[in-house]
Design a protein around this motif. Sequence first.
Motif, short mmCIF file in Angstrom:
data_model
loop_
_atom_site.label_atom_id
_atom_site.label_comp_id
_atom_site.label_asym_id
_atom_site.label_seq_id
_atom_site.Cartn_x
_atom_site.Cartn_y
_atom_site.Cartn_z
N ILE A 173 0.60 4.42 -2.59
CA ILE A 173 0.54 5.88 -2.21
C ILE A 173 1.56 6.57 -2.90
O ILE A 173 1.41 7.77 -3.14
CB ILE A 173 0.55 5.62 -0.68
CG1 ILE A 173 -0.49 5.33 0.04
CG2 ILE A 173 0.64 7.34 0.03
CD1 ILE A 173 -0.53 5.10 1.53
N ARG B 81 0.79 -1.15 0.13
CA ARG B 81 0.07 0.20 0.15
C ARG B 81 0.76 1.19 0.13
O ARG B 81 0.31 2.30 -0.64
CB ARG B 81 -0.75 -0.05 1.47
CG ARG B 81 -0.41 0.13 2.62
CD ARG B 81 -1.17 0.08 3.90
NE ARG B 81 -1.94 -1.01 3.75
CZ ARG B 81 -3.10 -1.16 4.60
NH1 ARG B 81 -3.82 -0.27 4.93
NH2 ARG B 81 -3.82 -2.36 4.58
N TYR B 82 2.10 1.23 0.58
CA TYR B 82 2.98 2.54 0.68
C TYR B 82 3.37 2.54 -0.77
O TYR B 82 3.46 3.89 -1.11
CB TYR B 82 4.01 2.09 1.63
CG TYR B 82 3.52 1.74 3.12
CD1 TYR B 82 3.04 2.90 3.97
CD2 TYR B 82 3.64 0.51 3.66
CE1 TYR B 82 2.78 2.40 5.07
CE2 TYR B 82 3.22 0.08 4.95
CZ TYR B 82 2.75 1.08 5.48
OH TYR B 82 2.31 0.88 6.76
N LEU C 151 -6.96 3.43 -1.43
CA LEU C 151 -6.97 2.72 0.00
C LEU C 151 -8.33 1.93 0.25
O LEU C 151 -8.31 0.83 0.56
CB LEU C 151 -6.49 3.30 1.06
CG LEU C 151 -5.02 4.07 1.34
CD1 LEU C 151 -4.98 4.71 2.43
CD2 LEU C 151 -4.01 2.69 0.97
N VAL D 211 -5.53 9.06 -2.69
CA VAL D 211 -4.97 8.10 -1.77
C VAL D 211 -6.06 7.61 -1.04
O VAL D 211 -5.92 6.18 -0.84
CB VAL D 211 -4.16 8.91 -1.02
CG1 VAL D 211 -3.80 7.86 0.28
CG2 VAL D 211 -2.83 9.38 -1.77
N SER D 212 -7.02 8.33 -0.57
CA SER D 212 -8.18 7.77 0.16
C SER D 212 -8.97 6.78 -0.69
O SER D 212 -9.11 5.62 -0.13
CB SER D 212 -9.04 8.93 0.73
OG SER D 212 -8.29 9.68 1.73
#
Length: 335
Positions: free
Chosen positions: A80, A76-77, A127, A123-124
């Motif tokens: 992002i 996930r990083y 995720l 980004v939200s």
Amino acid sequence: MFTEYKNSLALSQKLADAIVVSFCWFLAFHIRFHLLTGGQQGLELEFIKLTPFLVIISIFNYRKVDLYRSLRFSSRYKEIFSVLQGNFFAVTGLVILIYFFSDERISRLTILLYWLISSVLLVSTRLIVRNFLRHLRRKGRNLRHVLLIGNSPLLSDYVHTAKLYKDSGIRFRGWIDSNGAHQEFEIKEIPSNYDEIPSEEKPDSIIIAYEGKDAYKAHEFIARHYNDVVPIQLLPDLSYSMVGHQIEDFGGIPLLSVNQPSFNTFELFGKRLIDFFGALIGSLLISPLLLAVALGVKLSSKGPLLYGQKRVGLDGEEFTMWKFRSMKIATENED
């Protein structure tokens, strides 16, 4: 079926990004010219005209940073970072577009507001989608059923990675010609020929890799099944690719370049800045230690303080790397 689903998911992501970009653009406009004071009036039409160009620039840059490919094996990083990177490039493209082609000058505060708002929302949403897909895979949906073929250790590495990323949704239908490697990972061995697998048990994709002496088997398999609808993926041996690798298209002929740094112009520029300022700040911080080492070298033996060695840098160009001398200077009387 799986390919159609993958294409639909990529299209859905592009539509979602287009909606988010448009919403953030008009939200930034609303904040700047309706909630804050002192803003120029009458720019609504200009913002509307810029919206489709901003959407196109954004999706283009998101695609350049691979946001529309499968991210099953990406953290996930990393996702992002890719979102922030792509959005930065998109905003930069917007600034260039406004500067050269727009009659009106959009305030820098509006662009800054858009960049901040869009970065947070993009980004939200990413995720949220990632967590939703993870939930589906845990429920047995959005899975990718893979068939392994070959005896290369690279396939074992692939299986190990797939099992490491438990939310990737990779499920193994079986392993053909594993040379016993299937037992280590408890994957079903398929002793029969691929052509004998029932159509309802056909995989979503085939991963194939053979050791050097058996490499001809991979070519034979592709020659027999190149016209199938099931994607075939080859695992290339990149153990000697120390710097990087890149796949190029040479008049329709794919070329795999090893030891090929895959940096674009912005990345090279950023790396250069980090190298320069990082070395400068680091040198200042450890300067007392460097002075102590220099004094010790000078007092321990005669000779120059530094020693230069040739190194190969970007594009094969040589440069001299300097370091503190650690050996005594040889004299004519010494053997």
